[in-house]
Write a protein that holds these residues in place. Structure first.
Motif, short mmCIF file in Angstrom:
data_model
loop_
_atom_site.label_atom_id
_atom_site.label_comp_id
_atom_site.label_asym_id
_atom_site.label_seq_id
_atom_site.Cartn_x
_atom_site.Cartn_y
_atom_site.Cartn_z
N PHE A 264 1.05 -1.34 0.00
CA PHE A 264 -0.01 -0.01 -0.06
C PHE A 264 0.77 1.10 -0.25
O PHE A 264 2.15 1.34 -0.07
CB PHE A 264 -1.02 0.06 1.12
CG PHE A 264 -0.12 -0.05 2.36
CD1 PHE A 264 0.08 0.92 3.03
CD2 PHE A 264 0.21 -0.94 2.73
CE1 PHE A 264 0.66 0.99 4.25
CE2 PHE A 264 0.84 -1.05 4.30
CZ PHE A 264 1.00 -0.05 5.43
N GLY A 265 0.12 2.13 -0.10
CA GLY A 265 0.94 3.91 0.00
C GLY A 265 0.24 4.66 -0.07
O GLY A 265 -0.86 4.83 0.44
N ALA A 266 0.41 5.96 -0.57
CA ALA A 266 -0.37 7.25 -0.22
C ALA A 266 -0.94 7.84 -0.99
O ALA A 266 0.75 8.13 -2.45
CB ALA A 266 -0.10 8.13 0.83
N PHE A 267 -1.65 8.52 -2.06
CA PHE A 267 -1.98 9.36 -2.63
C PHE A 267 -1.66 10.78 -1.63
O PHE A 267 -2.35 11.54 -0.73
CB PHE A 267 -3.72 9.91 -3.26
CG PHE A 267 -3.95 8.21 -4.45
CD1 PHE A 267 -2.48 7.98 -4.59
CD2 PHE A 267 -5.19 8.13 -4.89
CE1 PHE A 267 -3.23 6.93 -6.06
CE2 PHE A 267 -5.54 7.65 -6.13
CZ PHE A 267 -4.57 6.96 -6.11
N LEU A 268 -0.97 11.90 -2.88
CA LEU A 268 -0.19 12.91 -2.01
C LEU A 268 -0.45 13.79 -3.29
O LEU A 268 0.69 13.63 -3.93
CB LEU A 268 1.22 12.49 -1.97
CG LEU A 268 2.02 13.80 -1.51
CD1 LEU A 268 1.73 14.18 0.42
CD2 LEU A 268 4.11 13.45 -0.81
N SER A 269 -1.00 14.99 -2.84
CA SER A 269 -1.02 15.96 -3.52
C SER A 269 -0.44 17.28 -3.11
O SER A 269 0.02 18.12 -4.19
CB SER A 269 -2.29 16.82 -3.55
OG SER A 269 -3.02 16.97 -2.51
N GLY A 270 0.50 16.94 -2.20
CA GLY A 270 1.33 18.33 -1.18
C GLY A 270 0.37 19.47 -0.88
O GLY A 270 1.05 20.06 -0.52
N GLY A 271 -0.66 19.35 -1.03
CA GLY A 271 -1.93 19.84 -0.15
C GLY A 271 -1.57 19.61 1.60
O GLY A 271 -1.15 18.47 2.26
N LEU A 272 -2.35 20.64 2.50
CA LEU A 272 -2.05 20.24 3.85
C LEU A 272 -3.01 18.41 4.50
O LEU A 272 -2.05 18.15 4.69
CB LEU A 272 -3.41 21.27 4.54
CG LEU A 272 -3.12 21.25 6.30
CD1 LEU A 272 -1.56 21.07 6.89
CD2 LEU A 272 -4.48 22.09 6.34
N ASP A 273 -3.82 18.53 3.63
CA ASP A 273 -4.78 17.07 4.18
C ASP A 273 -4.00 15.87 4.07
O ASP A 273 -3.50 15.25 4.80
CB ASP A 273 -6.21 17.50 3.63
CG ASP A 273 -6.53 18.36 3.67
OD1 ASP A 273 -6.81 19.24 4.36
OD2 ASP A 273 -7.53 18.90 2.84
N SER A 274 -3.49 15.66 2.80
CA SER A 274 -2.95 14.39 2.48
C SER A 274 -1.42 14.46 2.53
O SER A 274 -1.21 13.46 3.41
CB SER A 274 -2.41 14.12 1.25
OG SER A 274 -2.06 15.41 -0.02
N SER A 275 -0.64 15.72 2.39
CA SER A 275 0.28 15.77 3.56
C SER A 275 1.01 15.09 5.20
O SER A 275 1.77 14.72 5.21
CB SER A 275 1.06 16.89 3.15
OG SER A 275 1.20 18.07 1.71
N THR A 276 -0.07 15.57 5.86
CA THR A 276 -0.75 15.52 6.71
C THR A 276 -0.70 13.49 7.28
O THR A 276 -0.65 13.29 8.24
CB THR A 276 -1.78 15.68 7.79
OG1 THR A 276 -1.36 17.58 7.56
CG2 THR A 276 -1.95 15.54 9.02
N ILE A 277 -1.75 12.99 6.20
CA ILE A 277 -1.72 11.56 6.12
C ILE A 277 -0.51 10.67 6.05
O ILE A 277 -0.29 9.67 6.11
CB ILE A 277 -3.24 11.12 5.11
CG1 ILE A 277 -4.32 11.99 5.60
CG2 ILE A 277 -3.44 9.82 4.87
CD1 ILE A 277 -4.84 11.32 6.99
N VAL A 278 0.29 11.16 5.38
CA VAL A 278 1.78 10.44 5.03
C VAL A 278 2.80 11.15 5.56
O VAL A 278 3.88 10.51 6.77
CB VAL A 278 2.32 11.34 3.22
CG1 VAL A 278 3.66 10.98 3.60
CG2 VAL A 278 1.50 11.06 2.54
N ALA A 279 2.80 12.38 6.67
CA ALA A 279 2.98 12.67 8.17
C ALA A 279 3.13 11.62 9.32
O ALA A 279 4.11 10.71 9.82
CB ALA A 279 3.08 14.28 7.98
N LEU A 280 2.30 11.12 9.48
CA LEU A 280 1.68 10.26 9.96
C LEU A 280 1.85 8.73 9.76
O LEU A 280 2.29 8.10 10.71
CB LEU A 280 -0.09 10.55 10.60
CG LEU A 280 -0.05 11.60 10.93
CD1 LEU A 280 -1.82 11.76 11.41
CD2 LEU A 280 0.59 11.84 12.12
N MET A 281 1.33 8.60 8.53
CA MET A 281 1.55 7.21 8.08
C MET A 281 3.78 6.61 8.30
O MET A 281 3.76 5.61 9.11
CB MET A 281 1.12 7.08 6.90
CG MET A 281 0.51 7.21 6.23
SD MET A 281 0.11 6.88 4.30
CE MET A 281 0.40 5.17 4.14
N SER A 282 4.34 7.50 7.93
CA SER A 282 5.74 7.49 8.59
C SER A 282 6.12 6.96 9.73
O SER A 282 7.23 6.46 10.18
CB SER A 282 6.72 8.80 8.05
OG SER A 282 6.07 9.18 6.51
#
Length: 644
Positions: A264-282
């Motif tokens: 699995f992975g993440a869709f990342l737009s570079g906006g606040l919402d998806s960026s926060t999700i990637v930060a927490l996934m990490s």
């Protein structure tokens, strides 16, 4: 994440031979496995058929569907994920329940055995399922609280049929697939068809947070969930505590959604919402997060540099897709087919393209959908609370005489200001909720469509938020009961599943929504760009540039493309002699809107996109254009008249 089909019918109907073909029309939703189940009730008068296409995510070797319980009483087909299945499994095992697989499907069956309908409120997840009880001869159908997973229903003579998408139902015998003219009118205003209706008279959406029970000829319906924003008063007044609680709950939502036996992975737009999700996934992963971003080859229309910045900050395994006009148009008709309706948002198409790319390396992604609708992230959320004050100060006649004409005369680029100035004058709250993100305004809709008068009453739920504490909370209730399930979440499901990939949305966690509903408005829209709680939390996680940059949204450059590379196709769709859209809409008004846009006098991209997709829909599905259907003949009216 899968595709399901099923029917409950009188045994005299010869439907068994249709089960396989209907199930396989959902192959794109489940390329990893298939199965069917057919049985007759104890009295012999009723039959049930269940079909399933599997995209395996958990217990890859086991948990095939349709799944029968260990004692053979229950059989289920299920689409989605129960994220807290391990906790529920432990609880059920302590109660003496037996398990022979390691997945969440069997947990769902045993939860039903233990708690019946009450199990729905125990699930933390996204789901739609059909469960057959051979002892009581009952078929139970249910859909998750926010409507992340789809479930369509059609009622024919002596049967009900269900499916994850519309196409299998249209191909099933005895279902009325004529055009619903009320839905056509609503689409022009909303840019999507509000549930439970679809574009087809005999096919409806099972509403989010509801269930249906079929026992012989009897059908019972019920609602087990309504958005907390319509029933919760703010009781958290310490902002720092609110940020702490929100951060803990969002982190838990992300952690639970990482449960997967597939990559699995993440869709990342570079906006606040998806960026926060990637930060927490990490935080929760021992290896780099696989991230996927899409942009456009039009200057100023791509967020790829911002996504790349976040990817570098967290050391992700980053993948990018640059979409050109040719790529965009190559999947346009596929998107309309999978949606079973005109495509509401141009962003559907790049999401479909990105899903196809991501499927080469992962089978599931986390996304940032729902944050704006949960936390008040759009300009309309900051504007709506001021509307009542404006309307007290400016009488309706003065607005119509001076403000509205001035707004229409604003420059081509003043899109948002024109919207606010126009919508602020709408006195009817129901009409105003629709207009904020709508397509044609009331004047345009009246000029475009002169067909039969609307016969169907709209679902009152999105507008029934009298228990909400504020104008903002009433708008968020509308967003969560109409805009999300019938548009954005529909996009997320249909476009990702068209690419055979699962999307999980941590912001659409029921517990997170229950918490956010307890915040006062100032914790939501109290920042210049909205989402104050999330911005404060994200400031501890993300690069400063991402936090401070202006919100632009995921905007596809169709405004420019309509005037350049798409102009010929747009003219063909809207002005060709055989265009069906000109039969159901006013051709002169279409020509006026098209001309003003092509000459850069006004930006009509929303309305033109809606009309172009309406024509694409007509060319793909070719529905019969009959007279307006009597209410009792339409499946959507049948559902609205039920006990929901």
């Amino acid at each position: 994440m899968c595709g399901l089909f099923g029917f409950h019918a009188r045994s005299s109907l010869a439907l068994a031979g249709r089960l396989d073909a209907a199930t396989d029309l959902l192959a794109h939703r489940g390329p990893d496995g298939r199965g069917t189940f057919l049985a007759h009730g104890r009295g012999g008068n009723w039959q049930v058929g269940l079909g399933h296409r599997r995209l395996s995510m958990i217990d890859l070797a086991g948990s095939a569907q349709p799944m029968r319980s260990h004692d053979g009483r229950y059989t289920i087909v299920y689409n989605g994920e129960i994220y807290n299945y391990l906790e529920l499994r432990d609880e059920l095992a302590a109660m003496g329940h037996r398990f022979v697989t390691n997945g969440d499907t069997e947990v769902l069956i045993e939860a039903w055995r233990a708690w019946g309908e009450a199990c729905l409120s125990r699930f933390n997840g996204m789901f739609a399922f059909l469960l057959w009880d051979s002892e009581t001869d009952r078929l139970f159908a249910a859909r998750d609280p926010f409507g992340k997973k789809p479930l369509f229903v059609a009622k024919g003579e002596g049967f009900h049929a269900f499916a994850s998408e519309i196409e299998p139902l249209r191909k099933f015998p005895g279902i009325d697939d004529r055009l619903d003219t009320d839905s056509l009118r609503e689409f022009l205003s909303y840019r999507y068809v509000p549930g439970p209706a679809t574009f087809f008279r005999g096919i409806a959406k099972v509403p989010p947070g509801t269930f249906m029970v079929m026992e012989g000829a009897k059908v019972r319906t019920g609602r087990y969930f309504t958005t907390p924003f319509s029933r919760t008063s703010p009781d958290i007044d310490d902002f720092d505590e609110a940020v702490r609680l929100f951060g803990d709950k969002l982190d838990e939502a992300v952690r639970l959604r990482l449960r997967s036996d597939a990559p699995f992975g993440a869709f990342l737009s570079g906006g606040l919402d998806s960026s926060t999700i990637v930060a927490l996934m990490s935080r929760h992963m021992s290896k780099p997060v696989a991230t996927y971003s899409v942009g456009f080859d039009v200057p100023g229309s791509s967020e790829l540099p911002y996504a790349r910045q976040v990817a570098e900050a967290f050391g992700t395994d980053h993948h990018e897709l640059a979409v050109g006009l040719g790529d965009f148009t190559s999947v346009w008709q596929e998107a309309v087919l999978r949606r079973g309706a005109p495509v509401s948002e141009p962003s559907d198409l790049p999401v479909l393209l990105l899903s196809k790319m991501a499927y080469r390396s992962v089978k599931m992604v986390l996304t940032g959908e729902g944050a704006d609708e949960l936390l008040g992230g759009y300009p309309k959320h900051r504007a709506e609370p001021w509307v009542a004050r404006y309307q007290r100060l400016v009488p309706g006649g003065l607005h119509d005489l001076l403000v509205a004409p001035a707004a229409r005369a604003l420059p081509y680029a003043a899109r948002r200001l024109k919207t606010v100035a126009g919508v602020a004058g709408i006195r009817d709250r129901q009409a105003r909720m629709v207009a904020w993100f709508g397509g044609a305004n009331s004047d345009q809709a009246a000029a475009l469509y002169a067909g039969p008068r609307q016969a169907r009453a709209l679902d009152p739920l999105p507008f029934a938020a009298d228990g909400a504490a504020s104008a903002l909370k009433r708008m968020l209730h509308f967003d969560q009961t109409s805009w999300l399930p019938d548009n954005l979440l529909e996009r997320g499901d249909r476009m990702m599943m068209a690419g055979s990939i699962e999307g999980r949305m941590p912001f659409m966690d029921v517990g997170l929504a229950e918490l956010a509903a307890r915040f006062p408005d100032a914790f939501l829209t109290g920042a210049p760009k909205g989402k104050r709680v999330l911005r404060t939390l994200a400031a501890k996680l993300l690069p400063r540039d991402i936090i401070e940059r202006r919100k632009v949204g995921f905007r596809v450059p169709v405004e420019q493309w309509f005037r350049t590379g798409l102009s010929a196709e747009l003219r063909d769709l809207l002005q060709s002699g055989d265009a069906t859209v000109r039969r159901v809409c006013n051709g002169a008004e279409i020509d006026r809107l098209l001309g003003e846009h092509l000459e850069s006098r006004h930006n009509h991209e929303k309305v033109l996109w809606a009309l172009a997709n309406l024509e694409q829909f007509f060319r793909i599905f070719r529905p019969s254009l009959g007279e307006a259907a009597p209410a009792q003949d339409r499946e959507a009216d049948y559902l609205l008249a039920s006990t929901f």
